[in-house]
Design a protein around this motif. Structure first.
Motif, mmCIF file in Angstrom:
data_model
loop_
_atom_site.group_PDB
_atom_site.id
_atom_site.type_symbol
_atom_site.label_atom_id
_atom_site.label_comp_id
_atom_site.label_asym_id
_atom_site.label_seq_id
_atom_site.Cartn_x
_atom_site.Cartn_y
_atom_site.Cartn_z
ATOM 1 N N GLY A 146 1.159 -1.272 0.043
ATOM 2 C CA GLY A 146 -0.252 0.108 -0.458
ATOM 3 C C GLY A 146 1.169 1.045 0.033
ATOM 4 N N TRP A 147 0.711 2.506 0.730
ATOM 5 C CA TRP A 147 1.238 3.450 0.953
ATOM 6 C C TRP A 147 1.951 3.254 1.911
ATOM 7 C CZ3 TRP A 147 -0.232 7.927 4.635
ATOM 8 C CH2 TRP A 147 0.278 9.031 3.586
ATOM 9 N N ARG A 148 3.292 3.088 0.934
ATOM 10 C CA ARG A 148 4.782 2.791 1.798
ATOM 11 C C ARG A 148 5.790 3.057 0.750
ATOM 12 N NH1 ARG A 148 6.564 -3.017 1.271
ATOM 13 N NH2 ARG A 148 8.729 -2.259 2.357
ATOM 14 N N GLY A 149 7.264 3.909 1.545
ATOM 15 C CA GLY A 149 8.551 3.970 0.934
ATOM 16 C C GLY A 149 8.122 4.979 0.105
ATOM 17 N N ALA A 150 8.538 5.441 -0.917
ATOM 18 C CA ALA A 150 8.756 6.005 -2.034
ATOM 19 C C ALA A 150 7.154 6.623 -2.500
ATOM 20 C CB ALA A 150 9.070 5.729 -3.176
ATOM 21 N N SER A 151 6.284 6.120 -2.209
ATOM 22 C CA SER A 151 5.068 6.687 -2.493
ATOM 23 C C SER A 151 4.377 8.259 -1.732
ATOM 24 C CB SER A 151 3.356 5.784 -2.548
ATOM 25 O OG SER A 151 3.411 5.149 -1.548
ATOM 26 N N ARG A 152 5.087 7.784 -0.320
ATOM 27 C CA ARG A 152 4.753 8.467 0.607
ATOM 28 C C ARG A 152 5.266 9.760 0.359
ATOM 29 N NH1 ARG A 152 2.277 6.009 4.918
ATOM 30 N NH2 ARG A 152 2.591 7.691 6.584
ATOM 31 N N TYR A 153 6.615 9.949 -0.276
ATOM 32 C CA TYR A 153 7.561 10.904 0.244
ATOM 33 C C TYR A 153 6.672 12.334 -0.726
ATOM 34 C CZ TYR A 153 10.614 7.363 1.581
ATOM 35 O OH TYR A 153 10.797 6.096 2.185
ATOM 36 N N TYR A 154 6.437 12.195 -1.641
ATOM 37 C CA TYR A 154 5.667 13.166 -2.806
ATOM 38 C C TYR A 154 4.168 13.519 -2.378
ATOM 39 C CZ TYR A 154 4.416 9.176 -5.936
ATOM 40 O OH TYR A 154 3.780 8.540 -6.313
ATOM 41 N N SER A 155 3.401 12.978 -1.265
ATOM 42 C CA SER A 155 2.160 12.704 -1.230
ATOM 43 C C SER A 155 1.825 13.880 -0.559
ATOM 44 C CB SER A 155 1.432 12.258 -0.755
ATOM 45 O OG SER A 155 2.127 11.456 0.447
ATOM 46 N N ASP A 156 0.398 14.215 -0.477
ATOM 47 C CA ASP A 156 -0.273 15.691 0.201
ATOM 48 C C ASP A 156 -0.189 15.485 2.045
ATOM 49 O OD1 ASP A 156 -0.215 17.470 -1.727
ATOM 50 O OD2 ASP A 156 -2.294 16.867 -1.493
ATOM 51 N N THR A 179 29.910 12.441 5.299
ATOM 52 C CA THR A 179 30.074 12.489 3.875
ATOM 53 C C THR A 179 29.388 11.136 3.627
ATOM 54 O OG1 THR A 179 31.907 12.676 2.856
ATOM 55 C CG2 THR A 179 30.228 14.788 2.952
ATOM 56 N N ASN A 180 30.045 10.433 4.197
ATOM 57 C CA ASN A 180 29.861 8.350 4.691
ATOM 58 C C ASN A 180 28.361 7.802 3.969
ATOM 59 O OD1 ASN A 180 29.575 8.741 6.723
ATOM 60 N ND2 ASN A 180 30.421 6.532 7.186
ATOM 61 N N VAL A 181 27.278 8.624 4.128
ATOM 62 C CA VAL A 181 26.861 8.171 4.204
ATOM 63 C C VAL A 181 25.718 8.816 2.934
ATOM 64 C CG1 VAL A 181 23.555 8.969 5.400
ATOM 65 C CG2 VAL A 181 25.200 8.863 7.166
ATOM 66 N N ILE A 182 24.836 7.691 2.575
ATOM 67 C CA ILE A 182 24.319 7.176 1.390
ATOM 68 C C ILE A 182 23.424 6.889 0.910
ATOM 69 C CG2 ILE A 182 24.368 6.158 -0.919
ATOM 70 C CD1 ILE A 182 27.408 5.439 -0.257
ATOM 71 N N VAL A 183 22.394 7.389 0.403
ATOM 72 C CA VAL A 183 20.219 7.296 0.748
ATOM 73 C C VAL A 183 20.202 6.741 -0.111
ATOM 74 C CG1 VAL A 183 18.370 8.667 1.501
ATOM 75 C CG2 VAL A 183 20.302 10.156 1.878
ATOM 76 N N MET A 184 19.401 4.925 0.438
ATOM 77 C CA MET A 184 18.532 5.073 -0.306
ATOM 78 C C MET A 184 16.989 5.032 -0.072
ATOM 79 S SD MET A 184 17.759 0.595 0.104
ATOM 80 C CE MET A 184 19.717 0.112 -0.051
ATOM 81 N N ILE A 185 16.399 5.208 -1.550
ATOM 82 C CA ILE A 185 14.660 5.057 -1.422
ATOM 83 C C ILE A 185 14.496 4.206 -1.764
ATOM 84 C CG2 ILE A 185 13.390 6.575 -2.919
ATOM 85 C CD1 ILE A 185 14.672 8.511 -1.579
ATOM 86 N N PRO A 186 13.409 3.367 -0.439
ATOM 87 C CA PRO A 186 12.788 2.184 -0.925
ATOM 88 C C PRO A 186 11.229 1.822 -1.928
ATOM 89 C CG PRO A 186 12.145 3.061 0.958
ATOM 90 C CD PRO A 186 13.092 3.894 0.477
ATOM 91 N N PHE A 187 11.010 0.978 -1.919
ATOM 92 C CA PHE A 187 9.805 0.680 -2.487
ATOM 93 C C PHE A 187 9.204 1.794 -3.999
ATOM 94 C CE2 PHE A 187 4.567 -0.658 -2.329
ATOM 95 C CZ PHE A 187 6.087 -2.382 -2.559
ATOM 96 N N CYS A 188 10.212 1.989 -4.409
ATOM 97 C CA CYS A 188 9.987 2.788 -6.120
ATOM 98 C C CYS A 188 9.238 2.109 -7.075
ATOM 99 C CB CYS A 188 11.003 3.457 -6.186
ATOM 100 S SG CYS A 188 11.064 4.681 -7.398
ATOM 101 N N ARG A 189 8.138 2.514 -6.867
ATOM 102 C CA ARG A 189 7.311 1.219 -8.500
ATOM 103 C C ARG A 189 7.593 1.188 -9.600
ATOM 104 N NH1 ARG A 189 2.922 0.618 -3.718
ATOM 105 N NH2 ARG A 189 4.199 1.994 -3.005
ATOM 106 N N THR A 190 7.707 2.771 -9.922
ATOM 107 C CA THR A 190 8.009 3.244 -11.202
ATOM 108 C C THR A 190 9.010 4.139 -11.783
ATOM 109 O OG1 THR A 190 6.557 5.272 -11.595
ATOM 110 C CG2 THR A 190 5.665 2.907 -11.945
ATOM 111 N N LEU A 191 9.428 4.647 -12.848
ATOM 112 C CA LEU A 191 10.025 5.536 -13.302
ATOM 113 C C LEU A 191 9.901 7.545 -12.555
ATOM 114 C CD1 LEU A 191 11.939 3.920 -16.817
ATOM 115 C CD2 LEU A 191 12.999 4.330 -14.370
ATOM 116 N N LEU A 192 8.027 7.132 -12.985
ATOM 117 C CA LEU A 192 7.600 8.676 -12.849
ATOM 118 C C LEU A 192 7.730 9.182 -11.136
ATOM 119 C CD1 LEU A 192 6.326 11.161 -13.424
ATOM 120 C CD2 LEU A 192 3.625 9.616 -13.724
ATOM 121 N N GLU A 193 7.215 7.826 -10.222
ATOM 122 C CA GLU A 193 7.745 8.162 -9.552
ATOM 123 C C GLU A 193 8.580 8.227 -8.395
ATOM 124 O OE1 GLU A 193 5.185 5.700 -6.466
ATOM 125 O OE2 GLU A 193 6.810 4.452 -6.494
ATOM 126 N N ALA A 194 10.487 8.131 -8.858
ATOM 127 C CA ALA A 194 11.465 7.717 -8.981
ATOM 128 C C ALA A 194 11.451 9.371 -8.959
ATOM 129 C CB ALA A 194 12.283 7.725 -9.483
#
Length: 216
Positions: A146-156, A179-194
């Motif tokens: 459901g509403w988790r991961g990448a889909s949350r980040y840009y939602s209202d 600066t050794n921290v690298i960010v991972m975006i989880p549960f990204c379902r489409t390129l548009l979502e990315a």
């Protein structure tokens, strides 16, 4: 009666010539900041996965949107949030402070090796269990997809919460110098979502820079 035949298999062997040289990248799965300096002696090449939601659950203990919109909380949760964030005029600063310190502790324990930090990936039923979480989370039949991961980040419904995550991550990298921290975006379902997440990240990172410059 039809004739039948059996396939025959003749085993054979072949000599392996030459030698292969492997150099695997062995990393830790570490999400508890309090354990970071307990395991720093392990011969690892960094942290392959540090789950931000574990830090939120154990170090922050409150839903980020509850700090942004406390007016939506019931009196009991509002009182609990006030007690948890006592001393903070800006309740959102409590979230970014605790989150940044947790991330930094993990990153510092493995410096200068890479530490991959995954942005929050709570499912809605897990977010709802955080202090002040229920007013901000829908009830889903299957939260796993459901509403988790990448889909949350840009939602209202969560973009302001994601802004706090961005602010904490930027603080760790830019102010603390980890600066050794690298960010991972989880549960990204489409390129548009990315693309939407990257746009939200750029907007929130710029906003975080402006906020931090005003607060220092």
């Amino acid at each position: 009666m039809p004739a039948t035949s059996k396939a025959t298999c003749t085993p054979s062997t072949s000599a392996v010539t030459g030698r292969w040289s492997t150099n695997p990248w062995v990393t830790l799965n570490l999400a508890d900041p309090s354990a970071a300096f307990r395991w720093w002696r392990l011969p690892a090449d960094g942290v392959g996965l540090a789950r931000l939601e574990f830090i939120v659950a154990h170090q922050v203990k409150v839903h980020p949107m509850a700090l942004v919109h406390p007016e939506r909380l019931d009196p009991g949760d509002r009182c609990a949030v006030d007690q948890l964030t006592e001393g903070y005029l800006d309740r959102t600063r409590y979230f970014t402070d605790r989150l940044a310190y947790g991330i930094a502790r993990i990153a510092a324990s493995r410096w200068p090796d890479p530490v991959i930090v995954r942005a929050s990936d709570f499912k809605t039923n897990e977010y709802a269990k955080l202090l002040g979480g229920r007013p901000f989370e829908p009830v889903e039949a299957n939260p796993m997809i459901g509403w988790r991961g990448a889909s949350r980040y840009y939602s209202d419904g969560y973009r302001e919460g994601f802004a706090l995550e961005c602010r904490a991550l930027r603080r760790v990298r830019d102010e603390m110098g980890l600066t050794n921290v690298i960010v991972m975006i989880p549960f990204c379902r489409t390129l548009l979502e990315a693309d939407k997440v990257l746009k939200a990240w750029r907007l929130r990172a710029c906003a975080a820079a402006r906020t931090d410059s005003r607060s220092t």
